[in-house]
Enzyme design. Sequence first.
Site, mmCIF file in Angstrom:
data_model
loop_
_atom_site.group_PDB
_atom_site.id
_atom_site.type_symbol
_atom_site.label_atom_id
_atom_site.label_comp_id
_atom_site.label_asym_id
_atom_site.label_seq_id
_atom_site.Cartn_x
_atom_site.Cartn_y
_atom_site.Cartn_z
ATOM 1 N N ALA A 67 0.838 -1.197 0.000
ATOM 2 C CA ALA A 67 0.000 0.000 0.000
ATOM 3 C C ALA A 67 0.873 1.247 0.000
ATOM 4 O O ALA A 67 1.909 1.294 0.663
ATOM 5 C CB ALA A 67 -0.905 0.001 1.233
ATOM 6 N N CYS A 68 0.434 2.248 -0.756
ATOM 7 C CA CYS A 68 1.100 3.553 -0.757
ATOM 8 C C CYS A 68 0.014 4.610 -0.559
ATOM 9 O O CYS A 68 -1.012 4.327 0.051
ATOM 10 C CB CYS A 68 1.873 3.759 -2.059
ATOM 11 S SG CYS A 68 0.834 3.794 -3.539
ATOM 12 N N TYR A 69 0.224 5.810 -1.042
ATOM 13 C CA TYR A 69 -0.776 6.874 -0.880
ATOM 14 C C TYR A 69 -2.013 6.645 -1.751
ATOM 15 O O TYR A 69 -3.128 6.670 -1.277
ATOM 16 C CB TYR A 69 -0.175 8.241 -1.222
ATOM 17 C CG TYR A 69 0.892 8.672 -0.256
ATOM 18 C CD1 TYR A 69 0.556 9.255 0.964
ATOM 19 C CD2 TYR A 69 2.227 8.484 -0.557
ATOM 20 C CE1 TYR A 69 1.534 9.639 1.862
ATOM 21 C CE2 TYR A 69 3.213 8.868 0.339
ATOM 22 C CZ TYR A 69 2.867 9.447 1.541
ATOM 23 O OH TYR A 69 3.837 9.817 2.427
#
Length: 131
Positions: A67-69
């Site tokens: 997961a990232c932004y």
Amino acid sequence: MVATTTPTELQERLDEADDDALSVVDIRDPSSYAAGHIEGAVNVQPHQLSTATLDAEWAQADAVVVACYHGKSSQRVAMLLDQHLDADVASLDGGFEGWDGPIADGRGDSEGGAVSPTRTEEGPGPSDAPF
């Protein structure tokens, strides 16, 4: 191209999975992670990924979701991890911004926490060589 998973699918997988069967790797910066992250996620910066980090507990899971932004950077990291892990690797569609499940604050949760950098002031050692 690496697989993607929706926030709803991830929540269902987290609800069903054994503790060590699924890892969530949050690649956002440490301050964003500390402000709030998916419950149980570990914080690993992309520049920290090396052969040494593949020995971490999160990397031994049967499945890893990155997961990232917003879901773009996690695609690249998931593709890289998919080449080096013996796990089903996916990217979280929409990233943390799309997540509507449980959120943990701070770095002190028992399952997550920030991963220390693998580099020393003298530079990387032999086991810290980047992928």
